[in-house]
Design a protein around this motif. Structure first.
Motif, mmCIF file in Angstrom:
data_model
loop_
_atom_site.group_PDB
_atom_site.id
_atom_site.type_symbol
_atom_site.label_atom_id
_atom_site.label_comp_id
_atom_site.label_asym_id
_atom_site.label_seq_id
_atom_site.Cartn_x
_atom_site.Cartn_y
_atom_site.Cartn_z
ATOM 1 N N LEU A 50 14.475 -18.940 41.823
ATOM 2 C CA LEU A 50 14.046 -18.302 43.083
ATOM 3 C C LEU A 50 13.509 -17.009 43.537
ATOM 4 O O LEU A 50 12.571 -16.702 43.424
ATOM 5 N N GLY A 51 14.939 -16.205 42.643
ATOM 6 C CA GLY A 51 14.370 -15.043 42.884
ATOM 7 C C GLY A 51 13.722 -14.452 42.285
ATOM 8 O O GLY A 51 13.051 -13.012 41.739
ATOM 9 N N LEU A 52 13.259 -14.883 40.597
ATOM 10 C CA LEU A 52 13.040 -14.796 39.762
ATOM 11 C C LEU A 52 10.883 -14.585 40.432
ATOM 12 O O LEU A 52 10.290 -14.050 39.856
ATOM 13 N N ALA A 53 10.569 -15.448 40.866
ATOM 14 C CA ALA A 53 8.939 -15.743 41.391
ATOM 15 C C ALA A 53 9.166 -14.907 42.345
ATOM 16 O O ALA A 53 7.998 -13.975 42.665
ATOM 17 N N LEU A 54 10.280 -14.161 43.358
ATOM 18 C CA LEU A 54 10.171 -13.130 43.532
ATOM 19 C C LEU A 54 10.079 -12.146 43.410
ATOM 20 O O LEU A 54 8.879 -11.217 44.297
ATOM 21 N N VAL A 55 10.674 -11.848 41.867
ATOM 22 C CA VAL A 55 10.279 -10.917 41.291
ATOM 23 C C VAL A 55 8.659 -10.314 40.725
ATOM 24 O O VAL A 55 7.956 -9.361 40.999
ATOM 25 N N GLU A 56 8.643 -11.665 40.724
ATOM 26 C CA GLU A 56 6.966 -11.507 39.913
ATOM 27 C C GLU A 56 5.932 -11.443 40.779
ATOM 28 O O GLU A 56 5.055 -10.420 41.038
ATOM 29 N N GLU A 57 6.134 -11.691 41.984
ATOM 30 C CA GLU A 57 5.107 -11.694 43.419
ATOM 31 C C GLU A 57 5.331 -10.319 43.438
ATOM 32 O O GLU A 57 4.560 -9.278 43.985
ATOM 33 N N SER A 58 6.413 -10.175 43.917
ATOM 34 C CA SER A 58 6.821 -8.776 44.476
ATOM 35 C C SER A 58 5.520 -7.185 43.187
ATOM 36 O O SER A 58 5.321 -6.403 44.080
ATOM 37 N N PHE A 59 6.337 -7.327 42.749
ATOM 38 C CA PHE A 59 4.930 -6.975 41.189
ATOM 39 C C PHE A 59 4.054 -7.081 41.218
ATOM 40 O O PHE A 59 2.977 -6.370 40.909
ATOM 41 N N ALA A 60 3.595 -7.801 41.020
ATOM 42 C CA ALA A 60 1.920 -8.419 40.764
ATOM 43 C C ALA A 60 0.847 -7.813 41.851
ATOM 44 O O ALA A 60 0.344 -7.478 41.201
ATOM 45 N N SER A 61 0.601 -7.574 43.132
ATOM 46 C CA SER A 61 0.379 -6.489 44.071
ATOM 47 C C SER A 61 0.184 -5.288 43.827
ATOM 48 O O SER A 61 -0.777 -4.946 44.270
ATOM 49 N N LEU A 62 1.497 -5.062 43.352
ATOM 50 C CA LEU A 62 1.798 -3.572 43.397
ATOM 51 C C LEU A 62 0.814 -3.003 42.140
ATOM 52 O O LEU A 62 -0.284 -1.568 41.999
ATOM 53 N N ARG A 63 1.257 -3.809 41.161
ATOM 54 C CA ARG A 63 0.459 -3.357 39.659
ATOM 55 C C ARG A 63 -1.038 -3.570 40.395
ATOM 56 O O ARG A 63 -1.660 -2.921 39.469
ATOM 57 N N GLU A 64 -1.674 -4.579 41.237
ATOM 58 C CA GLU A 64 -3.166 -4.138 40.772
ATOM 59 C C GLU A 64 -3.408 -3.056 41.023
ATOM 60 O O GLU A 64 -5.060 -2.544 41.920
ATOM 61 N N MET A 65 -2.852 -2.624 43.293
ATOM 62 C CA MET A 65 -2.608 -2.403 43.293
ATOM 63 C C MET A 65 -3.094 -0.980 42.456
ATOM 64 O O MET A 65 -4.431 0.679 42.552
ATOM 65 N N LEU A 66 -2.445 -0.763 41.585
ATOM 66 C CA LEU A 66 -2.721 0.775 41.104
ATOM 67 C C LEU A 66 -3.481 1.042 39.820
ATOM 68 O O LEU A 66 -3.860 1.435 39.661
ATOM 69 N N ARG A 67 -3.639 -0.692 39.365
ATOM 70 C CA ARG A 67 -5.244 -0.749 38.670
ATOM 71 C C ARG A 67 -5.686 -0.315 39.684
ATOM 72 O O ARG A 67 -7.345 -0.158 39.066
ATOM 73 N N ASP A 68 -6.139 -0.604 41.085
ATOM 74 C CA ASP A 68 -7.298 -0.229 41.236
ATOM 75 C C ASP A 68 -7.064 1.392 41.598
ATOM 76 O O ASP A 68 -8.161 1.723 41.043
ATOM 77 N N VAL A 69 -6.036 2.208 41.262
ATOM 78 C CA VAL A 69 -6.176 3.993 41.458
ATOM 79 C C VAL A 69 -7.018 3.812 39.974
ATOM 80 O O VAL A 69 -7.460 4.658 40.133
ATOM 81 N N ARG A 70 -6.626 3.564 39.371
ATOM 82 C CA ARG A 70 -7.133 3.317 37.889
ATOM 83 C C ARG A 70 -8.613 3.508 37.386
ATOM 84 O O ARG A 70 -9.394 3.825 36.901
ATOM 85 N N ARG A 71 -8.964 2.376 38.509
ATOM 86 C CA ARG A 71 -10.110 1.668 38.207
ATOM 87 C C ARG A 71 -11.307 2.794 38.980
ATOM 88 O O ARG A 71 -12.818 3.198 38.995
ATOM 89 N N SER A 72 -10.922 3.616 39.931
ATOM 90 C CA SER A 72 -11.370 4.442 40.554
ATOM 91 C C SER A 72 -11.440 5.753 39.819
ATOM 92 O O SER A 72 -12.298 6.956 40.104
ATOM 93 N N GLY A 73 -11.396 5.773 38.398
ATOM 94 C CA GLY A 73 -11.830 7.365 37.973
ATOM 95 C C GLY A 73 -10.848 8.749 37.958
ATOM 96 O O GLY A 73 -11.554 9.149 38.227
ATOM 97 N N PRO A 74 -9.945 8.467 38.001
ATOM 98 C CA PRO A 74 -8.728 9.341 38.076
ATOM 99 C C PRO A 74 -8.685 10.802 37.077
ATOM 100 O O PRO A 74 -8.804 9.787 36.190
ATOM 101 N N THR A 75 -8.616 11.532 37.739
ATOM 102 C CA THR A 75 -8.484 12.650 36.397
ATOM 103 C C THR A 75 -6.414 12.782 35.967
ATOM 104 O O THR A 75 -5.502 12.515 37.435
#
Length: 227
Positions: free
Chosen positions: A79-104
């Motif tokens: 159960l804890g492993l599932a929460l770890v995966e869930e916790s990081f999945a949305s953060l990594r997706e948000m950081l990908r959004d930063v990259r898609r915006s073409g940051p310098t």
């Protein structure tokens, strides 16, 4: 019945309810119960680590029998492993959004700190869970958290590679820089979690300053053995 209770999880239903509303399918009921277990665990872990949590506590909070728990997870650690995966999945997706915006190279720090602050608030319980479990959780959970942080570092290193001159930077040095940035961001997230709201602005500004100092040094860095 507990607030997170999932009535009827262990019973089979078909047809429609007395109010003529459609009855959930087996898959929908299963997903609802799984979600309730995850949410209940986050709530129960507010004051203690996962290692102190019992199966009885979780099932009581959700309102299910232990056999229903095992339809979703093999153990509390699983159960804890599932929460770890869930916790990081949305953060990594948000950081990908930063990259898609073409940051310098100059604004990637500000963008990342902003995303981090927003995510700490929108996913407060998940971040609090990670902050506790990465130092006090079961070994497998701590290992999973380290792995997820490493994935974030690798993705950031790949971004930095596109923004730096390969004449001056080795892959290993980019990974070192990425580790320093992510370590600082993890510390910032934990500081926000443990601080009062009025202190958050100062914490975020300090994080920006620290990361900009890293950037100033990075812009002047020359890896050895190149050229």
């Amino acid at each position: 019945m507990p607030s997170g209770a999932v009535p009827g999880d262990a019973r089979h239903s078909s047809g429609t309810s007395s109010g003529d509303s459609p009855v959930e399918s087996r898959g929908e009921r299963k997903e609802r119960t799984r979600r309730a277990i995850l949410d209940a665990t986050l709530t129960l872990c507010h004051e203690s680590s996962l290692v102190a949590l019992s199966l009885r506590q979780v099932t009581k909070e959700v309102g299910i029998v232990p056999t229903a728990f095992y339809r979703h997870f093999d153990s509390i650690e699983d159960l804890g492993l599932a929460l770890v995966e869930e916790s990081f999945a949305s953060l990594r997706e948000m950081l990908r959004d930063v990259r898609r915006s073409g940051p310098t190279y100059e604004n990637i720090i500000d963008s990342s700190v902003q995303v981090l602050g927003e995510h700490v608030h929108s996913q407060h319980d998940h971040f609090a869970f990670i902050a506790r479990e990465r130092v006090a959780g079961p070994p497998a959970v701590r290992s999973a958290i380290r792995h997820q942080i490493e994935l974030v570092e690798r993705e950031l290193a790949a971004d930095l590679a596109r923004l730096t001159d390969p004449t001056y930077w080795t892959t290993e040095d980019l990974r070192v820089l990425s580790n320093m940035i992510v370590t600082s961001m993890v510390g910032t997230a934990e500081a926000i979690l443990s601080s009062r709201p009025e202190a958050e602005e100062a914490i975020v500004e300090q994080a920006r300053t620290q990361l900009r100092m890293l950037l100033v040094g990075a812009l002047r860095w020359r890896s050895t053995g190149l050229g």
